[in-house]
Structures are given as C-alpha cells and as structure tokens.
Design a protein around this motif. Structure first.
Motif, PDB file in Angstrom:
ATOM      1  N   ALA E  48       0.824  -1.206   0.000  1.00  0.00           N
ATOM      2  CA  ALA E  48       0.000   0.000   0.000  1.00  0.00           C
ATOM      3  C   ALA E  48       0.865   1.266   0.000  1.00  0.00           C
ATOM      4  O   ALA E  48       0.649   2.193  -0.780  1.00  0.00           O
ATOM      5  CB  ALA E  48      -0.926  -0.008   1.230  1.00  0.00           C
ATOM      6  N   VAL E  49       1.845   1.261   0.873  1.00  0.00           N
ATOM      7  CA  VAL E  49       2.703   2.443   0.970  1.00  0.00           C
ATOM      8  C   VAL E  49       3.506   2.640  -0.324  1.00  0.00           C
ATOM      9  O   VAL E  49       3.668   3.764  -0.802  1.00  0.00           O
ATOM     10  CB  VAL E  49       3.652   2.322   2.191  1.00  0.00           C
ATOM     11  CG1 VAL E  49       4.772   3.348   2.110  1.00  0.00           C
ATOM     12  CG2 VAL E  49       2.859   2.497   3.488  1.00  0.00           C
ATOM     13  N   ALA E  50       3.983   1.556  -0.881  1.00  0.00           N
ATOM     14  CA  ALA E  50       4.770   1.655  -2.114  1.00  0.00           C
ATOM     15  C   ALA E  50       3.945   2.303  -3.226  1.00  0.00           C
ATOM     16  O   ALA E  50       4.431   3.180  -3.955  1.00  0.00           O
ATOM     17  CB  ALA E  50       5.250   0.265  -2.550  1.00  0.00           C
ATOM     18  N   HIS E  51       2.691   1.895  -3.325  1.00  0.00           N
ATOM     19  CA  HIS E  51       1.867   2.472  -4.394  1.00  0.00           C
ATOM     20  C   HIS E  51       1.525   3.932  -4.116  1.00  0.00           C
ATOM     21  O   HIS E  51       1.544   4.760  -5.024  1.00  0.00           O
ATOM     22  CB  HIS E  51       0.623   1.610  -4.621  1.00  0.00           C
ATOM     23  CG  HIS E  51       0.943   0.399  -5.436  1.00  0.00           C
ATOM     24  ND1 HIS E  51       1.053   0.418  -6.797  1.00  0.00           N
ATOM     25  CD2 HIS E  51       1.285  -0.864  -5.054  1.00  0.00           C
ATOM     26  CE1 HIS E  51       1.390  -0.786  -7.249  1.00  0.00           C
ATOM     27  NE2 HIS E  51       1.549  -1.588  -6.196  1.00  0.00           N
ATOM     28  N   LYS E  52       1.243   4.240  -2.844  1.00  0.00           N
ATOM     29  CA  LYS E  52       0.966   5.642  -2.515  1.00  0.00           C
ATOM     30  C   LYS E  52       2.171   6.517  -2.858  1.00  0.00           C
ATOM     31  O   LYS E  52       2.044   7.604  -3.426  1.00  0.00           O
ATOM     32  CB  LYS E  52       0.623   5.767  -1.018  1.00  0.00           C
ATOM     33  CG  LYS E  52      -0.816   6.290  -0.793  1.00  0.00           C
ATOM     34  CD  LYS E  52      -1.134   6.555   0.667  1.00  0.00           C
ATOM     35  CE  LYS E  52      -1.212   5.261   1.473  1.00  0.00           C
ATOM     36  NZ  LYS E  52      -1.496   5.512   2.893  1.00  0.00           N
ATOM     37  N   LEU E  53       3.349   6.023  -2.545  1.00  0.00           N
ATOM     38  CA  LEU E  53       4.583   6.771  -2.815  1.00  0.00           C
ATOM     39  C   LEU E  53       4.738   7.019  -4.324  1.00  0.00           C
ATOM     40  O   LEU E  53       5.108   8.127  -4.752  1.00  0.00           O
ATOM     41  CB  LEU E  53       5.765   5.976  -2.257  1.00  0.00           C
ATOM     42  CG  LEU E  53       7.148   6.589  -2.172  1.00  0.00           C
ATOM     43  CD1 LEU E  53       7.141   7.957  -1.521  1.00  0.00           C
ATOM     44  CD2 LEU E  53       8.065   5.663  -1.365  1.00  0.00           C
ATOM     45  N   CYS E  54       4.445   6.005  -5.113  1.00  0.00           N
ATOM     46  CA  CYS E  54       4.577   6.163  -6.568  1.00  0.00           C
ATOM     47  C   CYS E  54       3.545   7.160  -7.096  1.00  0.00           C
ATOM     48  O   CYS E  54       3.838   7.917  -8.033  1.00  0.00           O
ATOM     49  CB  CYS E  54       4.419   4.813  -7.269  1.00  0.00           C
ATOM     50  SG  CYS E  54       5.820   3.740  -6.925  1.00  0.00           S
ATOM     51  N   ASP E  55       2.361   7.160  -6.477  1.00  0.00           N
ATOM     52  CA  ASP E  55       1.358   8.149  -6.878  1.00  0.00           C
ATOM     53  C   ASP E  55       1.849   9.563  -6.570  1.00  0.00           C
ATOM     54  O   ASP E  55       1.795  10.454  -7.420  1.00  0.00           O
ATOM     55  CB  ASP E  55       0.038   7.920  -6.112  1.00  0.00           C
ATOM     56  CG  ASP E  55      -0.683   6.676  -6.614  1.00  0.00           C
ATOM     57  OD1 ASP E  55      -0.242   6.090  -7.638  1.00  0.00           O
ATOM     58  OD2 ASP E  55      -1.667   6.275  -5.967  1.00  0.00           O
ATOM     59  N   VAL E  56       2.324   9.753  -5.352  1.00  0.00           N
ATOM     60  CA  VAL E  56       2.760  11.088  -4.932  1.00  0.00           C
ATOM     61  C   VAL E  56       3.877  11.612  -5.844  1.00  0.00           C
ATOM     62  O   VAL E  56       3.887  12.775  -6.218  1.00  0.00           O
ATOM     63  CB  VAL E  56       3.232  11.053  -3.459  1.00  0.00           C
ATOM     64  CG1 VAL E  56       3.881  12.375  -3.083  1.00  0.00           C
ATOM     65  CG2 VAL E  56       2.068  10.729  -2.535  1.00  0.00           C
ATOM     66  N   LEU E  57       4.826  10.711  -6.161  1.00  0.00           N
ATOM     67  CA  LEU E  57       5.972  11.161  -6.959  1.00  0.00           C
ATOM     68  C   LEU E  57       5.731  10.973  -8.466  1.00  0.00           C
ATOM     69  O   LEU E  57       6.603  11.292  -9.279  1.00  0.00           O
ATOM     70  CB  LEU E  57       7.239  10.436  -6.524  1.00  0.00           C
ATOM     71  CG  LEU E  57       7.741  10.866  -5.138  1.00  0.00           C
ATOM     72  CD1 LEU E  57       8.872   9.963  -4.668  1.00  0.00           C
ATOM     73  CD2 LEU E  57       8.217  12.319  -5.189  1.00  0.00           C
ATOM     74  N   GLU E  58       4.565  10.453  -8.793  1.00  0.00           N
ATOM     75  CA  GLU E  58       4.200  10.241 -10.210  1.00  0.00           C
ATOM     76  C   GLU E  58       5.269   9.444 -10.961  1.00  0.00           C
ATOM     77  O   GLU E  58       5.793   9.872 -11.979  1.00  0.00           O
ATOM     78  CB  GLU E  58       3.937  11.596 -10.904  1.00  0.00           C
ATOM     79  CG  GLU E  58       2.662  12.243 -10.379  1.00  0.00           C
ATOM     80  CD  GLU E  58       2.377  13.587 -11.061  1.00  0.00           C
ATOM     81  OE1 GLU E  58       2.319  13.614 -12.309  1.00  0.00           O
ATOM     82  OE2 GLU E  58       2.231  14.601 -10.338  1.00  0.00           O
ATOM     83  N   VAL E  59       5.588   8.313 -10.419  1.00  0.00           N
ATOM     84  CA  VAL E  59       6.510   7.420 -11.132  1.00  0.00           C
ATOM     85  C   VAL E  59       5.789   6.113 -11.440  1.00  0.00           C
ATOM     86  O   VAL E  59       4.744   5.788 -10.854  1.00  0.00           O
ATOM     87  CB  VAL E  59       7.805   7.111 -10.328  1.00  0.00           C
ATOM     88  CG1 VAL E  59       8.637   8.379 -10.161  1.00  0.00           C
ATOM     89  CG2 VAL E  59       7.491   6.485  -8.984  1.00  0.00           C
ATOM     90  N   ASP E  60       6.372   5.396 -12.357  1.00  0.00           N
ATOM     91  CA  ASP E  60       5.895   4.108 -12.811  1.00  0.00           C
ATOM     92  C   ASP E  60       5.629   3.105 -11.688  1.00  0.00           C
ATOM     93  O   ASP E  60       6.330   3.084 -10.687  1.00  0.00           O
ATOM     94  CB  ASP E  60       7.032   3.544 -13.675  1.00  0.00           C
ATOM     95  CG  ASP E  60       6.488   2.985 -14.934  1.00  0.00           C
ATOM     96  OD1 ASP E  60       6.106   3.788 -15.811  1.00  0.00           O
ATOM     97  OD2 ASP E  60       6.392   1.743 -14.994  1.00  0.00           O
TER      98      ASP E  60
END
Lengths: 146, 146, 146, 146, 146, 146, 146, 146, 146, 146
Positions: E48-60
């Motif tokens: 969950a955290v990994a995906h939230k982080l990718c959303d925030v930083l807009e990365v793949d």
C-alpha cells in the motif's frame, strides 16, 4: 590481447575440444600444473611452447603473443575465500613456522625459492577416500652475508 | 602449563640434547614435520606419544599434559613477513586458482582436506644447488548435495 | 554463461513462476537451502538435478551447463554488513570458542566439516513471535597424526 | 575479579573435578552450550545460577559475582584462524546470502535474532564418521516501518 | 528494476516535483526519516505504501515493485568519510561503552534493537545556532539464558 | 594518575557505594550520560564538578585531578564487536546517508556537531517490551565558504 | 549532472581558457583554495557564486546546479599515496598529538573545527628554495558538558 | 632512557613547574610547537638546546641524552580517532587533492617538504568564538628528471 | 588524454617500433629508468623532452600534452603481490630500520629524499648467475628545528 | 638470549665503545650494512664472525650464540611510518612497476633475489646538499618452466 582475454580464449578452447590439462600438457611436453598456470596467465611460455599450445587448442597466433608476455602476478584476496584455496592458506598458517625450522635445520639459514620452483599434483586412489598429493620442489637459497 | 610455555620448554630441551627433528621423530615413531608441529603447539599428541616425547627430551610429565591439550591454531600475520613463510604464501596466491582447476578436473567438485592431512619434507642434493621437496597429502572431500 | 548470469536468469524465472524455494526443492528432490544455494551459484548440481531444475523453472538448457560448473565460492565482505547475515557472523564470534570446546570435549581434537555438510531451515510458530530454526549438520573430521 | 580471571578459575576447577559441560549443565539446570559460554565470559548468569555453578565447581563466591557481571562480548580476530571456528565463518560466507533469501521468503523482511537466541549441539553416531549437529534457534524480528 | 535504479528514479522525481521529505512523508502517512530511507533503498515498503509513494511522486508502478523488495543493507565504508556521517560514527566510538553501561544499568543485560527501531529528526531553532535533534527509539532485547 | 586508573577507581567506588548513574548525576548536577562518560575518561570535568564527584564517591582528590585532564578519545575497534555497541554502528551505516539528506534539506550544507553535543537516555515502559530512547542533540554547523 | 561530471567540465574549461585558480577566485570574489575545492566537488557554492563561476568559465548553467548540490565528501585512500598528499598526512601523524597539547593548553578542552574553517596557500620566494605556506584557520569548539 | 620515558619525565616536570609551551619555548629560544614535539619524542634536539631544556625543567642530564637521540617517528592509528587529530586528518582528505593542484599550478611538479618544515600555532580572539590559526611552512621540492 | 591512455599508447608504440628503454632513453637524452617511469605515467616530462619522446615513438602530439601533465602517483596494492615488486618491498621491511641507523650515523637526523632522487639499473654478468644492480641516489634532507 | 635482548646488548655496547658501523664492519671484515642488520637481528652470522663481533664490542659469548640463530624476519608496519623508511616504501610504490619492466626487458622473465642479495650505502658530498647512495645487488632468478 592481454592475459585476461588470453585466458578466456584458452579456457573456452579447452572446453570446446574437451581436453584435460594432462592431455594438453603431454601434447606440448610440459607438466599439467605449469600448463594450466600459463593458460591462467600466471607464467610466461617460451615462443616454441606458446605456438605448440595454440596449435593444440586451435586458437589464433595472437594468443601465442599473449602467452609469451611476462605476467604481473596478482591475486584478488590477501586471505583467499574459496574453500579449496583457503585450505592451502591455512596449511601455510598452521605449518609455516614449523616448516621453517625443519627445513633450516637441514639446509642452514635460507629459503625455498618460489621462482626456481616446480609443482606436481597426483591422485592416490584409496578405498577410504582418494587423496590429493601435491609436491612442491624449490631450490634452496642460502642468505648471503657480505 | 599452556602451549607457549610447553613450546619453550621443548625447544630448550631439544637444543640442550642436540637432537634434530629427525632424531626425535624416529625416537617417537612419528614424522619429523608432525613432531615439530606438535612441539610448536599446533597439533595435539596422543597420551602415548606425549609421554614418549617427554622421555626422549627428558622433560617433566607436566609437559605431556600440555602436549595432549587440543590447540587453538592461530598465526600472527594474515600475510606472513618472514621470507621463508612468505614464499609459501606466494605459491598459494600464484598457483591457488590453477591448482583448484587441475585438482577438480581429476576429482570433481570438492577440496583437499587440511585436517585429514600429512606433510613431509625432503632434501634433494643437487650440484646446481640443493632443493627442498615438500609433499602435501590430503584426503579429497567432495561437496555434499542434499 | 557464468554463475552470475545464471543466477539472474534463475531468480527471474522463479519470480515469474511465483515458486518458493520449498516448491522448487521438492520438485527436484533436493532441500530448499541447497536448491537456493545452487541457484545463487554457491554449489554445483549434478547433471540430472541441473536439468530437472531447468525444466521446473522453464529456462534454457545453457543454464543447466552453468549449474554444473564448479563454483569459486567468495563473498564480498570479510565482515558482513546486512543485518541478517551479520547476526550469523556475530554468533560465530560470540560462540565460536565455546562451541569448539563443547564439540571437542565430545568428539576429540578435530573440526566439523563445512564440505561434508548440510543445513536446514524451519519456522517455529510461536504466539510470542515466530522463531527461525537453523540446523547445521557436518561430518566430524579428526586431525590426523603422522 | 574480571571475566578473564573468572574464566581461568572456572576452567581450572572443571579440569580438577573432571566434569564435562553436560555434567555441569545438568547440575545447574541449563544447557551445556550456554553453561560453557557463561564460563567463557560471553553470557551473564542470574544470581541463582551463578551460585549453583560455584557450588558445583567448588569455587569461591567471588566468582559468582563475576558470573553475574554483564559481559563486553568481543573476539580477537575479524576472520577467525582456528580451523574449527573458521569453518563456521566459512558457512556464514558461503550460505549467508542464501539463508537470508530462504528465511525472508517464509517470514517477511527481518532478521533472526542473535540475542533472543539459543543453540544446542548433538553428536550423531554414524559408521561412515560421526556427525556434529548444531541447532540455532532465534526469534524472528520483523523490520519496523514508521 | 533494482534498488539503485529505483533510488535514482525516486530522487529525480522528488527534485522535479520540488517536494521535501516532510511533504512526501505526510502524503503517505509515514515519517520523513523512514520515507527517505525507503527511497534510498534501505527499507522495504508495504504494498500500500509503495503504491501511494509512486502516486505522490508520479513514477511508474515498476518502482512500486522495487520499493517492496527486501533490501540487502550495506554501506561503502567501514569508517565513513563524509563529515556528516563521520560525526555520528565518532559519537558511537566516544559514547558507545558509556551508553552500554547506562542502558544496562537500567534494563539489565541486553541490547537496544536496530530492527524494532524508529528514528526521528527535529530542528530546534536557537539564536546561538540551530540544533539538530535525533531521537533513536529501539526495543530493549534481553539476552536469553537457556 | 591516568584516565585508566581513574576509571577503575571511580567504577569500583560506584559499585561499593551502590549508586546508579542517575544518583551520581543528580548529586553533581549533571546528566547521567555525561557523568558516566567523564568517569569512563571520555570527557573532562570542570574543577568544581570533579571535586563534587570525588566527594559523592568518596575517593581521593588525586582522582579530581585526573577528571580535569583533557582526554585523548579513542576506542579499540574500528568496527565494534559488542552487540550493544555494534547495533549503534549499524544504525549509522544503515541510516547515515538518509540522515544527511533529511538534515541538510532542512538546515543547508553542514553537519551536526559531535562537540557542541549532548545526549540523553530514557526508558519507555511498554507491555510489549520496554524501549530505549536515545536523544542526540548537536549544534548545526554550516560549512564556511571563503 | 553529478559532481564528477561537473568537475571534468570545469577543469577542461579552466584549461581551455588558460585561467589560474587565482584568476578564477578573484573573478568570483572567493579565495583560490575554496574555488578549487568547489570545482573539485568538495564544497557547495551559493547560487550567486555558482552562476558567476559558470560565466567566468563559459560553461552551461547545468553546471551551476551541480555546483550548488551538497557534496558527499570522500577520498579514495585512508592513507594517501601521492607524495604531495602523503606529506600532509605525515605531518598530521607526526605533529597531531603535539598540536592537540599546544592548542588545548591555550584554548581549553576542545577542537579546531574543520567545518567553520578556511585555508590559504602562499608562495614565499627564497634563494635557497621557494617555500609553500599553508594557513589553516578553524573556529575553536569547546566540548560541552551537560 | 628511551623517548617514552623521556617524555613522561619532561611532561611531569612541566606540570610540576607550571610552565606553558610558550614559556619553555622562549626560555630555550625555540618555537612552542617544536619544543612540544621534541618533548613528545618526535624531533631530536641539538646538544645545546637539549641541555638548556633540562635546565629550564630541572631534570637530570640523562634526559638531555634522550632529547638528542634521533627518533623513530610513528603514530598509533592510521586513521586517528581523537576528534582533535581526526579533524586535521579530515582536512587532508577533503582538501589534499585541491591543494596539490593549487600548489603545483604555482610551483610546478613537486611537493611541500615535511622535513625542511616548520609549523606555528596562534590564537585569534573573536567575539563569535576564538579561532585557531595553524601555519605550515615547507620548502618546495621539485621532482628531479634524470 | 589521461595518463592511463597515454601509457597504453606509448607502450604499444614502443612494441611496434621494437625499441628498448635504453634505445628510447638515449634518443631523448634521459636515463632508461626515468624514461620508462614517465611513459608509465609516474613522472612528468618537460615540454622539450615530451616532444622528443613523441617523435622517437612516432605518436600524436596529444600524447606530449599528457606527458607534461603532473601525475597523481598511486599504486594498487599497499603490499605488492607481483614477486618482482614484492622482493623490493621485502628489502624495505627487512633493511629499513638498519639503513636508517647506518645513514643517520653518517649524515645526522634526516631522510633520503624520494623527490630529489634518481635511480639506475645495471646488469652485471656473472657465470654463477647474472646480477641486477640498482642504484638509488637521493639528496639528504636534515630535519629542521625552529 | 633472544634476538631482541641481543640487539639491546649490542647497541648499548656500540654506544659505550663509541664505534661506528664502519668501524665494527671493518674490524670483523664485513660491510657496515650487513653488520648493522646482523646486530639488529635481521641476519644470522657465521660462528667465526659472531665471535669476532663479540670480541670487538666486548660482550659476553652468550651473545655470539644469539648472533648465529636463524632470525624470523618481521617488521611492525605493513606501511612504514617513520619518514626515513616511508620514503623507501614510496620509491617501491612509485617505481616498482617501472623497474620490473626495465629489468625484465634486459634479463627475461624473473626477479631480483632479496636473498642472494647485498646492499651498500655511500655518502656523496655535494655543495648543494650531500646525497645518499644506496646500491642494491641481487642475483637475477629466472622463472622455471616445467
């Protein structure tokens, strides 16, 4: 061609031709240990031996040049990690001081040369487990006083 | 009495009695290299051998206790400095990888034991300079797969 | 294909097929620890096992060649840094001398082989926190006197 | 009395009374490995155990104080030299990375504790050579995210 | 994608989006120190955290896989050289023994866990020069006797 | 009297008087961590504090001289071995680079001083296991450009 | 652009424009030693100075970004080998303890900061051989007691 | 009397007579840094200076012999640990390469001698914190081509 | 072009033109040892010599730039491994302390410069085996007192 | 009497009798460098030379025994610190690879012996500063092929 590339070429050719170090050594008239060490880049070959080796392994004569180059001998680890090599290191650690005493008692103050030096390996079959026999043969060099 | 004190006692007695390692070894029925290594504190002796050794060198039986103790084998320098011992270290560095290949080609994947292991030293007289012959004899141990 | 490339290929295939080490080990008839160590390049596999492994992971037979090659075992750090591995190193440091005494009291002067050796890992569920159980099983090798 | 003096006193008493670590361990209700490690100065004993140990070995109660002191755990050599201990170090080098993967696959990201930890040693008799069985049992500690 | 590539991707995205560790941490509901350490590849994130982080930083989302991988924690230098990190090392050298005594006096024989562990950083404004406040919070683990 | 002798004298007096570092610290008006570090010889005390400390522990005023001497701060092991201290070292290795980024993002280019520095230790009681809280407080020093 | 690429770019531009460190330093209003150290990647520049430097050397403004980045300061060799740098290391070894005494006698217990620090280099012409004059100027930081 | 005993004698006499390095230096006509380094055993004194020094400190003339002996210069730690000395080491690490470039640009290829070398220390009073000024003055030695 | 590329270019040209170091040295009016060391990148050449060298070896004038650059002198191994270089290292270890005494007895307290320094190599033919003669010639630098 | 005690005895006698190494060497018919190295314990003397040396220095014949003992050659520091000895180490580092090439070009693949080896030291008076001349003379040993 440097020693590293030479080594890759020679080991690949050896695998391709399915020759053992014994096979190669006897084909070029040298011992298997020396033959392997020259192919690994730790000893230089004479011109004649280098060319014979290239013939046996069917590699380019450019390799023969590399075989004749004088190597810079070096090893990666001050204390080796591979168990095979570590056991030899351990023997030097455990028996080094003892050997110095046993040899110098017989020969006087000096060393066993690692340059004017040969080494052989034999397999002794034994029902309780085969044994490896390593024979190190070095010229005794007495310390000079002046 | 620890191994260090034992060693001083035994080497002093050997000097006093002017015996060589060959003399002592044949008196106790063991090889000279092993005999020296036990006196240096790098191997433990059986009860019988320990007492015979003390008889030959005319030292206290307290020394026999120390000879039977199981040693902690250690050496001072990861890279030995004395030229005699360094040359052996250099041989391991220069030829270690080569030997691994030559031995494993003949025996399969495994090592030469440094525990189920013996070593001899001989002198080969030679007009161009006498030579030291070291013979290492270790059981081959194949890696287990499980 | 060298051991490093082999390892990348095998770990990628394992991830792709979503198999655990237990799954792979039981499919090839070997223990999970050994199976992992062979895939990491720290042990060589027999011809039969290598081919079974390639079938299970659906990788090229070139990988089977690499699995049979005799590895040079080495590790990057004399003192490991990853906390998982460091804790094992710490156990050796803290308990090494103790274990030597406890084992040699029972078996005599010698060592536990790291070659004729197997290792298993189990999970013990525990409401206060699960526990890791590591079982090391090595042949005792007595020192030879000669 | 520091840990070193304590250790000499306890090992001398153990030799004098001809007790094994099994004997002492069962007399004080602790395992032989822990008992040895406490006597070597690598673990602290509770007040009760320390006094029982002094009774069994018939040493001064001053020793009981030293047994209760919290040790500074240290070892002489980053890379152990004694062959018994080196083999354990080699196992950590060769299998450390493999074990990390095998354990973490089952438990998640974390380590096996070396503090909430116990260890046992057993002898397995075997006609092809007796085997040493070491069992390490450590609590799994998951990494915390915060 | 390995941890190194993941790290470059995340740090570049952070610079591009001009977010601070505080910003990112509060967006994903984790502390800034943990968030930074996960992006540097020193901790694994939950799915969950990994995906939230990718959303925030807009990365793949490929980066999210890498964030969940269990890291091998390692650092380049046994003795750090950068002055910022060296000062922390110096604190451990100068105060390590002292802290061990102060903590163990209060808690008994054991350690502060570096696994069940959190850390915070605060800035204290001060006219004589601002101060850095680091708070280390680790579970106390008592040594087990067995 | 050098710092080592001073330390032995002070620790023996502390044990004899059954005082904790908290007791001594509050008696002399200093924190327990600093007090312990001065007694261990890692910090110098002012004249007034040194004499108060000697009064509290009832030791000779010669000790007060030693407490005022400016110490040479040194530690035995570049990589600490005791598990308590090693865990702190591990924290520096694992989180050092992360902390540098988190701190410098807030303060600019510079370091946290280990000289204009204080440290506290607290115990947090917790039914799942008590926790150690270490608070490091150092002045931020910006790099000078010139 | 990382510090290494930045450094290559800046040194190449400096060579192309045939400017000395004195020239560049006075053009940007900073000392030659600091200017060189910023170009080598060992100090960060303010925004204004970074841009002035890029103007003087006629390089891309991307370089100005790299000049402002906070560096990770590191050096390759714990003991430097180049004779120029080794001599400085030798001075620290030979005179370090002496300087500590001479400085602390004058200033009290503390250190000379390497952060709030400047350094100059001058050439003193001398018929017996020119001399290098290095001036190190660091803020004295007293140890804090707490 | 060796250098170590000499040093203890001289430092004790200095403390007894409550003289500073400035006092002693000006009494014997030498700089305080050199005077301290000779007393620490890192430089040899001429016969005249050695005797003057013994007069000033009222110590035995046996000490004058020791002061004239040519020292073996050595330091305990390749990487110094005491924060005072470490900061100097850090300066060499951080600025060594920079200084080499700045100096060689002005002087040509060569080094600053650490033998034909002097060093001074000054205190600069400053309301924002006093500063330490170290001045190193070494003859430039050009590399010889031959 | 950096020193490494320069070195490869020069050694390749030397091989192609089948010139010895003696040949090249006498063609450019420098000694063979210095000539080789400049080509290996361990010494800088004057503009005139650099261009003469490029003429003799028929290489690009870009190489002449590289020959004039001031080198950073470094070597890979603190303890050399190649037997040729190790023997020189061993001589320094075995005879270093002796030479210091023999030289300083004659010259006073100081060193032999490695900067204002030349070295020659000669071959002495001898029926019992040719001998290598190395002559090191360095300016004596007395320590300065100040 | 071991080599260390022997050395102290001999150096004290030399100082007492105010003899130089030249004086002693010519009195016993050996070179000054060898004479010093035998007295330092780095070479063994023949029976005749040992007794002559004891006569010249008027020391006990027990010393003659120690002079004849075969030394274990060792040095304290892998990288020497004393500036005199370090400069020699630096020469090996800077010129080792160069010398290997220059010598092997003339002699073929092999080494200069450090055993069948002599060394002389001379003083060359020079108005610009006296020079130290070291002459190393070692037998060339070609590598053996077998």
């Amino acid at each position: 061609m440097d020693k590293l590339e030479m080594r890759h070429t020679l080991l690949a050719a050896k695998a391709r031709k399915k020759l053992s170090w014994d096979d190669i050594g006897s084909a070029i008239g040298m011992s298997p240990v020396w033959t392997a060490s020259a192919c690994y880049g730790m000893n230089s070959a004479s011109r004649a031996v280098a060319h014979k080796l290239c013939d046996v392994l069917e590699v380019d004569t450019e390799v023969a040049e590399a075989l004749q180059a004088f190597p810079t001998k070096a090893w990666d680890e001050a204390i080796p990690q591979d168990p095979f090599i570590y056991r030899l290191y351990e023997v030097v650690g455990v028996y080094g001081e003892t050997l110095k005493d046993v040899v110098q008692e017989k020969f006087g103050d000096g060393i066993m040369s690692a340059i004017d030096f040969t080494m052989e390996m034999d397999k002794i079959e034994d029902p309780k487990g085969d044994r490896v026999l390593l024979t190190l043969n070095g010229k005794f060099l007495p310390y000079k006083a002046w």
